[in-house]
Design a protein around this motif. Structure first.
Motif, PDB file in Angstrom:
ATOM      1  N   ALA A 291      -8.246  -0.104   1.979  1.00 59.38           N
ATOM      2  CA  ALA A 291      -8.378   0.667   0.568  1.00 59.38           C
ATOM      3  C   ALA A 291      -7.043   0.700   0.050  1.00 59.38           C
ATOM      4  CB  ALA A 291      -8.721   2.034   0.928  1.00 59.38           C
ATOM      5  N   PHE A 292      -7.267   0.757  -1.363  1.00 58.83           N
ATOM      6  CA  PHE A 292      -6.126   0.898  -2.138  1.00 58.83           C
ATOM      7  C   PHE A 292      -5.394   2.363  -2.057  1.00 58.83           C
ATOM      8  CE2 PHE A 292      -4.194   1.984  -6.499  1.00 58.83           C
ATOM      9  CZ  PHE A 292      -3.129   1.193  -6.306  1.00 58.83           C
ATOM     10  N   GLY A 293      -6.361   3.322  -1.784  1.00 60.61           N
ATOM     11  CA  GLY A 293      -5.754   4.646  -1.308  1.00 60.61           C
ATOM     12  C   GLY A 293      -5.552   4.674   0.168  1.00 60.61           C
ATOM     13  N   ASN A 294      -5.679   6.053   0.612  1.00 62.25           N
ATOM     14  CA  ASN A 294      -5.659   6.155   1.972  1.00 62.25           C
ATOM     15  C   ASN A 294      -6.968   5.789   2.696  1.00 62.25           C
ATOM     16  OD1 ASN A 294      -2.855   7.138   1.659  1.00 62.25           O
ATOM     17  ND2 ASN A 294      -3.521   9.110   1.238  1.00 62.25           N
ATOM     18  N   LEU A 295      -6.911   4.965   3.833  1.00 58.78           N
ATOM     19  CA  LEU A 295      -8.157   4.994   4.484  1.00 58.78           C
ATOM     20  C   LEU A 295      -8.773   6.386   5.072  1.00 58.78           C
ATOM     21  CD1 LEU A 295      -7.507   2.093   6.893  1.00 58.78           C
ATOM     22  CD2 LEU A 295      -8.391   2.007   4.761  1.00 58.78           C
ATOM     23  N   TYR A 296      -8.002   7.179   5.651  1.00 57.48           N
ATOM     24  CA  TYR A 296      -8.532   8.695   5.782  1.00 57.48           C
ATOM     25  C   TYR A 296      -7.538   9.638   5.246  1.00 57.48           C
ATOM     26  CZ  TYR A 296     -10.407  12.408   8.391  1.00 57.48           C
ATOM     27  OH  TYR A 296     -10.978  13.720   8.674  1.00 57.48           O
ATOM     28  N   ALA A 311      -8.230   0.082   9.698  1.00 57.07           N
ATOM     29  CA  ALA A 311      -7.434  -0.909   9.427  1.00 57.07           C
ATOM     30  C   ALA A 311      -6.978  -1.029   8.012  1.00 57.07           C
ATOM     31  CB  ALA A 311      -8.073  -2.258   9.990  1.00 57.07           C
ATOM     32  N   GLN A 312      -5.642  -0.852   7.720  1.00 55.37           N
ATOM     33  CA  GLN A 312      -5.335  -0.950   6.334  1.00 55.37           C
ATOM     34  C   GLN A 312      -4.606  -2.279   5.854  1.00 55.37           C
ATOM     35  OE1 GLN A 312      -5.732  -0.127   3.281  1.00 55.37           O
ATOM     36  NE2 GLN A 312      -4.610   1.601   2.852  1.00 55.37           N
ATOM     37  N   PHE A 313      -5.377  -3.197   5.624  1.00 58.94           N
ATOM     38  CA  PHE A 313      -5.136  -4.436   5.265  1.00 58.94           C
ATOM     39  C   PHE A 313      -5.506  -5.049   4.011  1.00 58.94           C
ATOM     40  CE2 PHE A 313      -5.350  -4.786   9.771  1.00 58.94           C
ATOM     41  CZ  PHE A 313      -3.920  -5.124   9.953  1.00 58.94           C
ATOM     42  N   TYR A 314      -5.450  -3.939   2.756  1.00 63.44           N
ATOM     43  CA  TYR A 314      -5.979  -3.977   1.332  1.00 63.44           C
ATOM     44  C   TYR A 314      -4.840  -5.081   0.769  1.00 63.44           C
ATOM     45  CZ  TYR A 314      -7.283  -2.675  -3.257  1.00 63.44           C
ATOM     46  OH  TYR A 314      -7.804  -2.535  -4.411  1.00 63.44           O
ATOM     47  N   ASN A 315      -5.319  -6.232  -0.002  1.00 67.41           N
ATOM     48  CA  ASN A 315      -4.377  -6.994  -0.257  1.00 67.41           C
ATOM     49  C   ASN A 315      -4.666  -7.287  -1.750  1.00 67.41           C
ATOM     50  OD1 ASN A 315      -6.780  -8.681  -0.171  1.00 67.41           O
ATOM     51  ND2 ASN A 315      -5.726 -10.181   0.828  1.00 67.41           N
ATOM     52  N   LEU A 324      -3.712   6.535   7.758  1.00 64.23           N
ATOM     53  CA  LEU A 324      -3.992   7.876   8.005  1.00 64.23           C
ATOM     54  C   LEU A 324      -3.012   8.680   7.304  1.00 64.23           C
ATOM     55  CD1 LEU A 324      -5.619   9.910   9.569  1.00 64.23           C
ATOM     56  CD2 LEU A 324      -4.127   9.674  11.579  1.00 64.23           C
ATOM     57  N   ASN A 325      -3.387   9.715   6.631  1.00 64.57           N
ATOM     58  CA  ASN A 325      -2.583  10.701   6.346  1.00 64.57           C
ATOM     59  C   ASN A 325      -3.216  12.203   6.521  1.00 64.57           C
ATOM     60  OD1 ASN A 325      -1.848  12.889   3.822  1.00 64.57           O
ATOM     61  ND2 ASN A 325      -0.085  11.492   4.292  1.00 64.57           N
ATOM     62  N   LEU A 326      -2.470  13.160   7.271  1.00 65.56           N
ATOM     63  CA  LEU A 326      -2.813  14.234   7.622  1.00 65.56           C
ATOM     64  C   LEU A 326      -2.127  15.506   6.737  1.00 65.56           C
ATOM     65  CD1 LEU A 326      -2.861  14.257  11.506  1.00 65.56           C
ATOM     66  CD2 LEU A 326      -4.895  13.630   9.905  1.00 65.56           C
ATOM     67  N   SER A 327      -2.886  16.401   6.143  1.00 67.54           N
ATOM     68  CA  SER A 327      -2.147  17.210   5.255  1.00 67.54           C
ATOM     69  C   SER A 327      -2.661  18.729   5.144  1.00 67.54           C
ATOM     70  CB  SER A 327      -2.329  16.863   3.867  1.00 67.54           C
ATOM     71  OG  SER A 327      -1.696  17.325   2.785  1.00 67.54           O
ATOM     72  N   ASP A 328      -1.909  19.574   4.837  1.00 67.73           N
ATOM     73  CA  ASP A 328      -2.331  20.972   4.674  1.00 67.73           C
ATOM     74  C   ASP A 328      -2.629  21.403   3.054  1.00 67.73           C
ATOM     75  OD1 ASP A 328       0.249  21.399   4.355  1.00 67.73           O
ATOM     76  OD2 ASP A 328       0.543  22.822   5.550  1.00 67.73           O
ATOM     77  N   TYR A 329      -2.581  20.445   2.297  1.00 69.84           N
ATOM     78  CA  TYR A 329      -2.559  20.671   1.050  1.00 69.84           C
ATOM     79  C   TYR A 329      -3.118  19.472   0.304  1.00 69.84           C
ATOM     80  CZ  TYR A 329       1.749  18.516  -0.092  1.00 69.84           C
ATOM     81  OH  TYR A 329       2.732  17.475  -0.358  1.00 69.84           O
ATOM     82  N   ASP A 330      -3.636  19.654  -1.103  1.00 72.01           N
ATOM     83  CA  ASP A 330      -4.098  18.413  -1.712  1.00 72.01           C
ATOM     84  C   ASP A 330      -2.944  17.568  -2.213  1.00 72.01           C
ATOM     85  OD1 ASP A 330      -5.718  16.469  -3.187  1.00 72.01           O
ATOM     86  OD2 ASP A 330      -7.022  18.191  -4.048  1.00 72.01           O
ATOM     87  N   VAL A 331      -2.699  16.566  -1.335  1.00 69.57           N
ATOM     88  CA  VAL A 331      -1.252  15.970  -1.955  1.00 69.57           C
ATOM     89  C   VAL A 331      -1.572  15.271  -3.241  1.00 69.57           C
ATOM     90  CG1 VAL A 331       0.220  13.842  -1.425  1.00 69.57           C
ATOM     91  CG2 VAL A 331      -0.928  15.305   0.489  1.00 69.57           C
ATOM     92  N   VAL A 358       1.932   3.184   9.426  1.00 68.69           N
ATOM     93  CA  VAL A 358       0.757   3.637   8.333  1.00 68.69           C
ATOM     94  C   VAL A 358       0.174   4.793   8.658  1.00 68.69           C
ATOM     95  CG1 VAL A 358       0.166   0.865   8.301  1.00 68.69           C
ATOM     96  CG2 VAL A 358      -0.720   2.388  10.156  1.00 68.69           C
ATOM     97  N   ILE A 359       1.003   5.808   9.558  1.00 71.30           N
ATOM     98  CA  ILE A 359       0.329   6.980   9.557  1.00 71.30           C
ATOM     99  C   ILE A 359       1.446   7.999   9.012  1.00 71.30           C
ATOM    100  CG2 ILE A 359      -0.326   8.823  11.549  1.00 71.30           C
ATOM    101  CD1 ILE A 359      -0.674   6.510  13.247  1.00 71.30           C
ATOM    102  N   SER A 360       0.927   8.839   8.368  1.00 71.73           N
ATOM    103  CA  SER A 360       1.900   9.991   7.811  1.00 71.73           C
ATOM    104  C   SER A 360       1.413  11.432   7.966  1.00 71.73           C
ATOM    105  CB  SER A 360       2.063   9.396   6.231  1.00 71.73           C
ATOM    106  OG  SER A 360       2.762  10.583   5.526  1.00 71.73           O
ATOM    107  N   GLY A 361       2.171  12.227   7.598  1.00 74.78           N
ATOM    108  CA  GLY A 361       1.694  13.719   7.496  1.00 74.78           C
ATOM    109  C   GLY A 361       2.357  14.427   6.287  1.00 74.78           C
TER     110      GLY A 361
END
Length: 482
Positions: A291-296, A311-315, A324-331, A358-361
């Motif tokens: 995905a060009f954005g986040n996978l999840y 699998a984030q292999f968008y080319n 993967l991005n976990l968040s408690d607000y709308d980033v 490739v994992i962020s919070g």
């Protein structure tokens, strides 16, 4: 002084029957097309590798007047399926462009249509190029289609949606096995009621774009993102089983709802693949990829993912998002409203992709809150920076070695970045083979493709099981016993 003039070899022509043309391919074929809808244009190169030029008396369609194919030769459209007087100089070439619009045959099966492009040379030699196209009749839905009562959508033909499909509050749309929804550019599905997808391994449900043919000779439009909109899920109680959703602008965007993803694929999106806000998500045997954005993108809520492959292999663009991005607000939209991440558990999952991490919070609450966030990665294969000492959230995982990166797909069965073809089944030497928690294999004994996880007493991390490795292990075990 005598002067002698001669014809330049470049302008010499031959009628020798041995001097023939060479074609870039012997068959111009089209993937299955929607009947009555014009195809994209395919290109054929015609070469002259002879020492002299070759003249073509005429080029014609064998079934001229009855053929669904349209042909342009060296800039000349074949009116009535025939054109005359073409030249190909020595060591030169000309372009042939082919399109087709197939008739509606009023059947549910794919109908094949063939013709031949006949090149008659000045020497009298006739050379042929085959033309082939498969036509699939479809139902065409124009305007906003509203589902305002419980309904089942079941069709042997593709359903082409030109505007949007809307499910009203209180209504349930059930999509039966084998149904294919082809969305026109910018068309989307919006569900304020309930969506149930009842695909099967043999007959998955497909959500894709309606554009057939190739962007380039090697790259079908169906392998490129942003061919249609995506799916909005609100309402409640969505269960999606064996759904193949691909090549959209975004994948699934959901708020304040429950979603179960069973044996699904969300692939090749121009934005976020799975975006949830304050949702309860259960996913297993599911692939989310490229995905060009986040996978999840998880904003608050609860998530349980088991035997999934992220699998984030968008080319298509190097500025791709996280796996993967976990968040408690709308980033993405700068919404600072707080959404509690009450639970985010990932078990036996692959989370990988291009990059060192490739994992962020993303959290707006103070560090005390972050310490209380309930997330856990157990028996996963992770491309992330691991902080020693957090044995509660990170349990018996395998971490990708930057020196042995999967950036070139060495651990997957198929990783063709040229034609954008992928099979995320582990290769036999993948580090995540035989490394899953077998306890969960009892609950999910089959992988996304119906292959046993329990055949050899070991299970692979991710949505796919490598049966070649199992077979090899069984054969070696048999040899040892003998």
């Amino acid at each position: 002084m005598a002067m002698v003039s001669s014809c330049d070899d470049y302008d010499s022509w031959t009628a020798d029957p041995h001097a023939q043309l060479t074609f870039g391919r012997d068959t111009v074929s089209f993937d299955t097309l929607i009947s009555t809808v014009s195809s994209s244009t395919q290109r054929l190169l015609v070469y002259n590798h002879n020492k002299s030029g070759v003249r073509i008396s005429d080029v014609r369609l064998k079934h001229a007047g009855q053929s669904p194919f349209r042909v342009n030769v060296d800039g000349q459209f074949l009116h009535g399926g025939q054109g005359t007087d073409f030249e190909v100089r020595k060591n030169d070439s000309i372009f042939v462009l082919v399109e087709v619009t197939l008739p509606d045959t009023d059947t549910d099966t794919v109908a094949m249509h063939t013709d031949s492009l006949c090149f008659t040379l000045q020497s009298g030699v006739v050379q042929y190029v085959a033309l082939m196209a498969g036509g699939q009749n479809a139902f065409h839905w124009r305007g906003v289609r509203v589902i305002d009562q419980d309904s089942t959508l079941q069709s042997l033909r593709p359903v082409v949606i030109y505007d949007s499909l809307y499910v009203s509050p209180g209504a349930t749309l059930t999509v039966a096995a084998g149904t294919k929804l082809y969305f026109h550019q910018h068309a989307s599905m919006c569900v304020d009621g309930t969506l149930v997808v009842n695909g099967t391994l043999e007959e998955p449900v497909v959500f894709r774009g309606d554009r057939t043919g190739n962007l380039f000779d090697y790259l079908p439009y169906d392998n490129t993102p942003q061919q249609w909109g995506g799916v909005y899920l609100n309402g409640s109680g969505h269960k999606l089983t064996y759904l193949d959703l691909h090549s959209s602008t975004f994948g699934i965007k959901a708020e304040d709802t429950d979603i179960e993803l069973a044996n699904c694929v969300i692939h090749n999106t121009g934005g976020n693949a799975l975006w949830t806000k304050n949702c309860r998500v259960k996913a297993y045997n599911t692939q989310i990829s490229n995905a060009f954005g986040n996978l999840y993108q998880m904003i608050g809520g609860e998530t349980e993912m088991t035997f999934c492959t992220l699998a984030q292999f968008y080319n298509f663009d190097a500025n791709r998002g996280w796996a993967l991005n976990l968040s408690d607000y709308d980033v993405e939209y700068g919404d600072t409203m707080f959404y509690d991440v009450s639970r985010a558990n990932f078990t036996n999952c692959i989370i990988t992709g291009y990059g060192e991490d490739v994992i962020s919070g993303s959290f707006i609450k103070e560090s005390k809150y972050l310490d209380s966030v309930q997330y856990r990665f157990q028996r996963c294969f992770l491309n992330t920076v691991y902080s020693d000492g957090d044995s509660v959230r990170f349990v018996r995982n395998i971490y990708e070695n930057p020196e042995d990166t999967m950036s070139y797909g060495r651990q997957f069965l198929l990783f063709d970045t040229y034609a954008r073809l992928y099979d995320f089944t582990p290769d036999t030497l993948a580090h995540f083979c035989d490394s899953a928690d077998v306890y969960w294999a009892e609950e999910f004994p089959l992988d996304r493709l119906g292959r046993s996880r329990e055949a050899d007493g070991r299970a692979d991390i991710g949505a796919y099981e490598n049966v070649q490795r199992q077979s090899k292990g069984e054969a070696e075990g048999k040899e040892e016993k003998e």
